[in-house]
Structures are given as structure tokens and as C-alpha cells.
Motif scaffolding. Structure first.
Motif, mmCIF file in Angstrom:
data_model
loop_
_atom_site.group_PDB
_atom_site.id
_atom_site.type_symbol
_atom_site.label_atom_id
_atom_site.label_comp_id
_atom_site.label_asym_id
_atom_site.label_seq_id
_atom_site.Cartn_x
_atom_site.Cartn_y
_atom_site.Cartn_z
ATOM 1 N N GLN A 86 1.062 -1.488 0.265
ATOM 2 C CA GLN A 86 -0.257 0.105 0.194
ATOM 3 C C GLN A 86 0.770 1.256 -0.063
ATOM 4 N N PRO A 87 0.122 2.169 -0.632
ATOM 5 C CA PRO A 87 0.855 3.687 -0.323
ATOM 6 C C PRO A 87 1.493 3.846 0.776
ATOM 7 N N GLU A 88 2.606 4.447 1.073
ATOM 8 C CA GLU A 88 3.548 5.473 1.901
ATOM 9 C C GLU A 88 2.470 5.513 3.231
ATOM 10 N N GLU A 89 1.636 6.672 2.270
ATOM 11 C CA GLU A 89 0.230 7.787 3.079
ATOM 12 C C GLU A 89 -0.857 6.499 3.522
ATOM 13 N N PHE A 90 -1.267 5.979 3.084
ATOM 14 C CA PHE A 90 -2.229 4.674 3.738
ATOM 15 C C PHE A 90 -0.797 3.794 5.380
ATOM 16 N N LYS A 91 -0.178 3.627 5.158
ATOM 17 C CA LYS A 91 0.477 3.127 5.795
ATOM 18 C C LYS A 91 1.167 3.725 7.460
ATOM 19 N N ARG A 92 1.323 4.949 6.795
ATOM 20 C CA ARG A 92 1.577 6.381 8.266
ATOM 21 C C ARG A 92 0.371 6.123 8.688
ATOM 22 N N LEU A 93 -1.362 5.510 8.512
ATOM 23 C CA LEU A 93 -2.339 5.807 9.401
ATOM 24 C C LEU A 93 -2.208 5.029 9.899
ATOM 25 N N GLN A 94 -1.922 3.908 10.159
ATOM 26 C CA GLN A 94 -1.712 2.577 11.130
ATOM 27 C C GLN A 94 -0.177 3.117 11.655
ATOM 28 N N GLU A 95 -0.671 2.280 13.051
ATOM 29 C CA GLU A 95 0.890 2.086 13.177
ATOM 30 C C GLU A 95 1.852 1.425 13.011
ATOM 31 N N ARG A 96 2.911 0.612 13.415
ATOM 32 C CA ARG A 96 3.511 -0.159 12.637
ATOM 33 C C ARG A 96 2.471 -1.398 13.105
ATOM 34 N N PRO A 97 2.220 -2.354 12.334
ATOM 35 C CA PRO A 97 1.845 -3.623 12.175
ATOM 36 C C PRO A 97 2.147 -4.669 13.599
ATOM 37 N N HIS A 98 1.602 -4.641 14.792
ATOM 38 C CA HIS A 98 2.309 -5.607 15.643
ATOM 39 C C HIS A 98 0.873 -5.998 16.505
ATOM 40 N N LEU A 99 1.800 -7.239 17.354
ATOM 41 C CA LEU A 99 0.348 -7.473 18.851
ATOM 42 C C LEU A 99 1.058 -8.222 19.235
ATOM 43 N N HIS A 100 0.510 -7.053 20.902
ATOM 44 C CA HIS A 100 1.615 -7.630 22.214
ATOM 45 C C HIS A 100 0.349 -8.417 23.208
ATOM 46 N N TYR A 101 0.939 -9.625 23.061
ATOM 47 C CA TYR A 101 0.105 -11.060 23.316
ATOM 48 C C TYR A 101 -0.192 -10.171 24.614
ATOM 49 N N GLN A 102 -0.021 -9.451 25.874
ATOM 50 C CA GLN A 102 -0.803 -8.640 26.849
ATOM 51 C C GLN A 102 -1.637 -7.888 26.442
ATOM 52 N N GLU A 103 -1.868 -7.415 25.156
ATOM 53 C CA GLU A 103 -2.730 -6.076 25.275
ATOM 54 C C GLU A 103 -3.666 -6.267 24.134
ATOM 55 N N LEU A 104 -4.348 -7.851 24.656
ATOM 56 C CA LEU A 104 -5.162 -8.380 24.367
ATOM 57 C C LEU A 104 -6.005 -7.495 23.977
ATOM 58 N N ASN A 105 -6.965 -6.554 25.457
ATOM 59 C CA ASN A 105 -8.093 -5.957 25.680
ATOM 60 C C ASN A 105 -7.876 -5.078 24.591
ATOM 61 N N SER A 106 -6.961 -4.399 24.435
ATOM 62 C CA SER A 106 -7.373 -2.820 23.581
ATOM 63 C C SER A 106 -6.948 -4.461 22.174
#
Ligand code: FE2
Length: 294
Positions: A63-83
Motif C-alpha cells: 500500500q502507499p506510504e500515506e496509507f501505512k502512515r495511518l496505522q501504527e507499525r503492525p504488531h500484536l502485543h499478547y498482553q494487550e489483547l484487551n486493547s
């Protein structure tokens, strides 16, 4: 030399510890000790699961950089599953694909951690009991090989991981090299359908250096450029996606040489420290050195 592939199926299918299972566990601990790495085949993590994850991440990174800038860096913290994680628009499968691949890789790590504990002469749950509630992190990365595909380009300089064990799904572009215990460097070839596990600093602490954290780097090699040529011919994506999950010990778990490792002459090099404090200290050292490390 090539890394042996450990098939987890017999271990997962047998609840009792017979001599066959015991010898596989010994191979797990021996390979981790000698190479700092391990190739495994886990029937719960299929090549199709890996492909589904990489296909989605390739689509995201394209996807274009502008699109990706809308998200945070893709990651998943397994302790933060409630957020709720940020789900990029146009990716309805995002959460289920991330969750499913992440949990599958955690399951593989847990089984390897049990097998390694048995192989190292510890109780089966010696490692896994410390992993509960650990801040495991699924952190996929994407590298654009159209821009950064020249041989010698460094994606991750020589370093070790500060967590317990790191697991990677198979990348479509090779590039990872590891340093064996004997000092030799080796390019890692991950066969289709296999996962790669690496020993981090926390397992070194728990075994008083019997299993050292594995040094490694990710660099564009001639094998990477061969894969780039093939991808160009087949009109495939030139984003190198790595699906890396860092498994950590729980932040309040105490890291210290376990069981018989507490009698090791090297045990004093590994004084008791809470895993959370340990990670903070390691990150501070990495920042001082001015590189990104793990
Ligand atoms: Fe690393």
C-alpha cells in the motif's frame, strides 16, 4: 552443515515420556546449545497458514506510504489483547489472520520450550511456567527489495535477541545468517513448512550460559538476489516479509540459573533479576550502542 529439522508431531501426540521422545528432546537441547537455533515442523503451523499471513502482509506493505502512515507499525502485543489493534481499511481478515498465526507460533514455542527443558535435564514446565503472561510480541517487518535488494544491504546488523526464544515463519526471501557456538557463520535455509527458532538472552540466563543467545544478522546475499530474480519472473511481490514473534518471560518472573544449572561454575555471571528489569537494562545498553538490536 545444515540444521536438522525437528518434527514436533511425535512429542505432541504422546503424553508419556518414552525413550524416543526423550531422544528428540535431547536433540532439541543439543542443537540449541551448539547452534543457538532450531528448525521445527509443527503440524499446527502449516505452510498454508504461513502463506496466508505473508500474503496479507505483502498486500499491506504494497500500500502507499500515506496509507501505512495511518496505522501504527503492525504488531500484536499478547498482553494487550484487551486493547483493540488498529485494523487497516480494506483488510477485514487482519485481526483473525494476525491472531491465528501469532497463537500458532506461541504454541510451537511452548512445545519447544518444554522439550528443551526436558533435554536440559529440567522439569518439563521449567521454562513454560515462567512464560505465562509474558509480553510476547508478534512484529512482522517488510523490506522493499526493489529499493533495497542490492547484495550486501544490511536489514539487521550482528546482534542477539534479548527475549527468551524468537520464532520466525519461513520468509520468501532468505538472508538470515547465524553464528554457531564454535564461531562459524552459517546461512540458514528454512525448508517450506518449517519454522525457525532462535535462542535469546533469557534462555542463556536460565541455563547459566549452557545455551548461549545466538548471534545473527539479516543481509541481502546471492541467495536473496536469486529469489528476487525468481519473484520478478513470476510477477510476485518484492516485499520481504518476516513474521517474527518474540517470546518473553513474564515481567515479574525471576531470571536465574534453574535446577542443576545453579551449581554451574558460571552461575555467578547470571545473578537473579526480574525479566522486566532485565529487558529494560538490555534496551538501555542497546540504545547506548546506538543500534536497533532485537
Ligand atoms: Fe534478532
Amino acid at each position: 552443515m545444515e540444521l536438522p529439522v525437528i518434527d514436533l508431531a511425535p512429542y505432541l501426540e504422546n503424553s508419556s515420556l518414552d525413550s524416543e521422545i526423550e531422544s528428540v528432546c535431547l536433540e532439541v537441547s543439543r542443537t540449541l546449545r551448539e547452534t543457538g537455533a532450531l528448525l521445527v515442523k509443527d503440524p499446527r503451523c502449516t505452510a498454508e497458514d504461513n502463506d496466508r499471513f505473508i500474503d496479507m502482509m505483502e498486500k499491506y506493505f504494497q500500500q502507499p506510504e500515506e496509507f501505512k502512515r495511518l496505522q501504527e507499525r503492525p504488531h500484536l502485543h499478547y498482553q494487550e489483547l484487551n486493547s483493540e489493534p488498529v485494523i487497516p481499511e480494506g483488510f477485514p481478515e487482519w485481526k483473525s489472520t494476525m491472531d491465528s498465526w501469532g497463537y500458532k507460533m506461541i504454541s510451537a514455542i511452548e512445545s519447544v520450550a518444554e522439550m528443551a527443558a526436558i533435554g536440559f535435564g529440567l522439569s518439563k514446565d521449567a521454562f513454560t511456567s515462567l512464560m505465562q503472561q509474558g509480553p510476547h510480541l508478534l512484529a512482522p517487518t517488510g523490506s522493499d527489495l526493489r529499493a533495497y535488494g542490492k547484495e550486501g544491504t544490511v536489514f539487521a546488523g550482528y546482534h542477539y535477541d534479548l527475549n527468551f526464544l524468537t520464532i520466525h515463519g519461513r520468509s520468501r526471501f532468505p538472508g538470515l545468517s547465524i553464528w554457531l557456538r564454535n564461531g562459524r557463520k552459517m546461512e540458514v535455509k528454512v525448508p517450506v513448512g518449517c519454522l525457525l527458532i532462535q535462542a535469546g538472552k533469557q534462555i542463556e540466563w536460565l541455563t547459566a550460559g549452557e545455551c548461549m543467545a545466538g548471534m545473527h544478522e539479516v543481509v541481502v546475499t546471492n541467495r536473496t538476489t536469486d529469489a528476487i530474480k525468481r519473484a520478478l519472473e513470476q510477477n510476485c511481490s518484492l516485499w520481504r516479509v518476516s513474521s517474527t514473534l518474540f517470546a518473553h518471560m513474564a515481567s515479574d518472573a525471576v531470571l536465574k540459573p534453574l535446577g542443576h544449572f545453579s551449581d554451574s561454575p558460571l552461575a555467578s555471571k547470571y545473578p537473579p533479576i526480574c525479566a522486566g528489569e532485565f529487558v529494560e537494562h538490555e534496551l538501555a545498553v542497546i540504545n547506548l550502542k546506538g543500534n536497533k538490536g532485537a
